[in-house]
Design a protein around this motif. Structure first.
Motif, PDB file in Angstrom:
ATOM      1  N   LYS A   1      -3.457  -1.098  -3.919  1.00  7.34           N
ATOM      2  CA  LYS A   1      -3.981  -2.249  -3.160  1.00  7.34           C
ATOM      3  C   LYS A   1      -5.177  -2.907  -3.860  1.00  7.34           C
ATOM      4  O   LYS A   1      -5.577  -4.006  -3.497  1.00  7.34           O
ATOM      5  CB  LYS A   1      -4.401  -1.791  -1.757  1.00  7.34           C
ATOM      6  CG  LYS A   1      -5.508  -0.768  -1.795  1.00  7.34           C
ATOM      7  CD  LYS A   1      -5.989  -0.360  -0.423  1.00  7.34           C
ATOM      8  CE  LYS A   1      -7.185   0.562  -0.567  1.00  7.34           C
ATOM      9  NZ  LYS A   1      -7.694   1.052   0.683  1.00  7.34           N
TER      10      LYS A   1
ATOM     11  N   ALA B   1      -2.567   5.344  -4.465  1.00  6.81           N
ATOM     12  CA  ALA B   1      -3.263   4.610  -3.406  1.00  6.81           C
ATOM     13  C   ALA B   1      -4.109   3.463  -3.957  1.00  6.81           C
ATOM     14  O   ALA B   1      -4.512   2.561  -3.220  1.00  6.81           O
ATOM     15  CB  ALA B   1      -4.146   5.564  -2.597  1.00  6.81           C
TER      16      ALA B   1
ATOM     17  N   ARG C   1       0.839  -1.197   0.000  1.00  5.59           N
ATOM     18  CA  ARG C   1       0.000   0.000   0.000  1.00  5.59           C
ATOM     19  C   ARG C   1       0.874   1.247   0.000  1.00  5.59           C
ATOM     20  O   ARG C   1       2.012   1.212   0.443  1.00  5.59           O
ATOM     21  CB  ARG C   1      -0.874   0.044   1.256  1.00  5.59           C
ATOM     22  CG  ARG C   1      -1.927  -1.025   1.283  1.00  5.59           C
ATOM     23  CD  ARG C   1      -2.972  -0.678   2.312  1.00  5.59           C
ATOM     24  NE  ARG C   1      -3.974  -1.722   2.411  1.00  5.59           N
ATOM     25  CZ  ARG C   1      -5.161  -1.535   2.944  1.00  5.59           C
ATOM     26  NH1 ARG C   1      -5.494  -0.373   3.438  1.00  5.59           N
ATOM     27  NH2 ARG C   1      -6.027  -2.521   3.004  1.00  5.59           N
TER      28      ARG C   1
END
Length: 404
Positions: A272, A269, A198
């Motif tokens: 993930k 971001a 992440r």
């Protein structure tokens, strides 16, 4: 492989932090060429060299869209297919009432009440524009996303080989990271959480852990925001409603004194949400952002030469790191003032560290080496004479060169 690629530049930012009007991408950075000129030159060179058609896609914001559309007309005869789309437009929220500060949906009449919600908005806006679907139908497989002001973010065929190579089909998302130095302590970093990589941004770190986050020993890499993402995978993630991006709460004060909140997301971001996401440690040369005039000084200098729109570090530079430059805010922060203070850009080939503060000007053919600190106290002025060679020097006080 290049025919399966789309290059995306994040072009939503204004040049206001450097005292310029309009899109940041039209600031002149080298040889009278702007960020956008250099980007287009790079893609044109790629298309000519390999006889391919790599399209350039610009994600604009409502702040940059009109000006960008005017500028890109000049490229129409070049061997580059240019597409644009706009990211979303969100209402600013009052910090006190937690309600939007306007009910008027006419953005142009009330522009201060609206903001572009960060580059994490790329995925949904790209999909909404119809471009994503079009490129997937054309058989394009990956997009390379980067900030328009990162002059190091060129198409690297080695990384393309990694993401498109037969054995690596599972890498739907590749983030370029580079070694962190003390100048990069605020950059987002990679963490392992719930068995997935992440992106962790400084805005997400509790106050008591900010120093840990900034530590070069704890987190050795940071995100360059150069990303390679599989196009059909973006389509899948959006159609499954599986794009879950952490919200970054950004507080701002408007010109009228009103305190507002902007809710933003970061493009990295999304890591993930994709299968087989990895980070690739790349050389520092791939991270060359121009955020301040101190960065502009480096890219305009003899540290670099220009080759087909790409900046190449001079072989005469003895070490691969760039000098650390700090220019005083009061006299150097705006591009126009900055340019007026240099008769021409000094020789920086042997410079390690430069600090300039106060009313300082530089003559022609100045050479700076090692660590140079120049401080003009309030009310004083320092004129560095033409042809001066400053090596490991501290200059302070008042120094005027008078014409006889």
């Amino acid at each position: 492989m290049l025919n399966k690629l789309v290059v995306v530049k994040l072009n939503g930012g204004l040049g206001t932090s450097m005292g310029c009007y309009g899109p940041k991408s039209v600031i002149t950075v080298r040889n009278d060429l702007t960020f956008l000129d250099l980007t287009v030159q790079q893609i044109e060179h790629l298309n000519k060299t390999y006889k391919v058609n790599v399209p350039l896609v610009l994600m604009n914001s409502f702040n940059t869209s009109d000006d960008t559309q005017q500028v890109i007309r000049k490229y129409k005869n070049l061997n580059v297919e240019i597409h644009t789309f706009n990211q979303s437009c969100h209402p600013r929220i009052s910090k006190d009432s937690l309600m939007p500060i306007t009910k008027n949906c006419d953005v142009e009449k009330n522009i201060e009440a609206w903001y572009p919600p960060g580059h994490g908005d790329f995925y949904q806006s790209f999909y909404n524009s119809g471009l994503l679907t079009r490129f997937v139908k054309e058989g394009r497989d990956y997009c390379f996303i980067s900030n328009i002001d990162n002059l190091g973010a060129t198409v690297d065929v080695n990384i393309l080989n990694l993401v498109l190579g037969q054995a690596n089909e599972q890498h739907e998302f590749v983030m370029e990271v580079t070694d962190k130095t003390r100048a990069d302590v605020k950059g987002g970093t990679l963490i392992q959480y719930e068995n997935r990589l992440r992106l962790l941004e400084i805005a997400q770190v509790p106050k008591e852990h900010v120093e840990d986050f900034k530590s070069v020993k704890t987190f050795k890499f940071f995100n360059t925001n150069n990303l390679w993402v599989k196009l059909p995978a973006i389509e899948r993630v959006l159609q499954q409603n599986a794009l879950q991006l952490e919200i970054i709460v950004n507080g701002k004060s408007l010109n009228n004194g009103l305190n507002v909140i902007q809710l933003e997301t970061a493009v990295g971001a999304a890591m993930k949400c994709f299968k087989g996401a990895v980070g690739v440690n790349v050389p520092r040369a791939r991270f060359l952002p121009v955020k301040k005039t101190s960065d502009l000084l480096l890219v305009m200098s003899n540290l670099y030469s220009l080759k087909s729109g790409s900046l190449v570090m001079s072989p005469q530079r003895m070490f691969p790191t760039t000098p650390l430059v700090k220019l005083g805010d009061n006299h150097f922060s705006k591009v126009k003032e900055f340019l007026q203070r240099f008769a021409n850009i000094p020789d920086l080939l042997e410079l390690d560290h430069l600090t300039v503060s106060g009313d300082v000007t530089f003559g022609r053919g100045v050479s700076l080496k090692g660590t140079v600190i120049i401080i003009a106290n309030h009310g004083d002025r320092i004129d560095i004479p033409s042809g001066a060679i400053l090596e490991n020097k501290i200059v302070s006080g008042n120094m005027r060169i008078l014409d006889h």
